[in-house]
Design an enzyme around this catalytic site. Structure first.
Site, PDB file in Angstrom:
ATOM      1  N   VAL A 273     -11.019  50.687  23.996  1.00  9.70           N
ATOM      2  CA  VAL A 273      -9.647  50.202  23.912  1.00  9.70           C
ATOM      3  C   VAL A 273      -9.061  50.037  25.308  1.00  9.70           C
ATOM      4  CG1 VAL A 273      -7.334  50.625  23.009  1.00  9.70           C
ATOM      5  CG2 VAL A 273      -9.343  51.337  21.684  1.00  9.70           C
ATOM      6  N   LYS A 274      -8.681  48.814  25.621  1.00  5.68           N
ATOM      7  CA  LYS A 274      -8.065  48.528  26.921  1.00  5.68           C
ATOM      8  C   LYS A 274      -6.562  48.752  26.839  1.00  5.68           C
ATOM      9  CE  LYS A 274      -9.389  45.129  30.140  1.00  5.68           C
ATOM     10  NZ  LYS A 274      -9.727  43.717  30.437  1.00  5.68           N
TER      11      LYS A 274
END
EC number: 2.2.1.2
Length: 218
Positions: A84-85
């Site tokens: 997850v960025k």
């Protein structure tokens, strides 16, 4: 230093993967929007090509920790390789801490100072993404940031966060980042392609072909 490809273009990902040089993929809202496709569909296709970390970013319009956490959980469900960025903000750090506690891998992005990278590492980020190209654009040497982060992490001794050199613009950025201590460079396909080329290589291939034909013919 390992290589990720920085794109949401499936054909470019396929070509780079066929070369055998990449072990992961990074995307962002701009790259996904450029392809004009549904996020989940793009990610699923990428995961079928590359067996490695795939960074998918929370929505650019999501600015609160609760929203990032909620979206992060959904991104993580898409595929076991998902990362997850999260943007480098106070709310982003809160989200990073919670997602990490839940066993979800995170990539804190839009990092422009060593202090930001250190904060992200202490919040539990799996990866931190300093953007050297955008620093170069404003006449600040981006590679110096990579070197500072690498030195700080090494001095600390207890940081496992990996450094992803991002916003790569040319092959020299690759060389500089490798020397500066980046763990990974995430690179557009066009730059990967340029890395394969050198005029002496081209000239050498032509010379070998000419010598072969002179002796053996076509």
């Amino acid at each position: 230093m390992k290589f990720f490809i920085d794109t949401a273009n499936v054909e470019d990902i396929r070509k780079a993967n066929d070369m055998g040089v990449i072990c992961g993929v990074t995307t962002n809202p701009s790259l996904i929007a450029k392809e004009g496709r549904v996020f989940e569909e793009v990610i699923a296709e990428i995961a079928s090509i590359v067996d490695g970390p795939i960074s998918g970013e929370v929505k650019a319009t999501t600015t609160d920790a609760e929203g990032m956490i909620r979206e992060g959980r959904e991104i993580a469900k898409i595929h076991p390789n998902m990362v997850v960025k999260i943007p480098m903000t106070v709310e982003g750090l809160k989200a990073c801490k919670q997602l990490t506690a839940e066993g979800i891998k995170t990539n804190v992005t839009l990092v422009f100072t060593a202090n930001q990278a250190l904060l992200a590492a202490r919040a539990g980020a799996t990866y931190v993404s300093p953007f050297l190209g955008r620093l170069d654009d404003i006449s600040v040497r981006g590679v110096d940031l990579i070197r500072e982060i690498a030195e700080i992490f090494a001095v600390a001794g207890d940081i496992d966060t990996k450094i992803i050199a991002a916003s790569i613009r040319n092959p020299m950025h690759i060389t500089d980042c490798a020397l500066a201590g980046a763990d990974i460079a995430t690179v557009p396909y066009g730059v990967i392609e340029k890395m394969t080329k050198h005029p002496l290589t081209d000239a050498g291939i032509i010379k070998f072909q000419e010598d072969y034909k002179a002796v053996f013919g076509e």
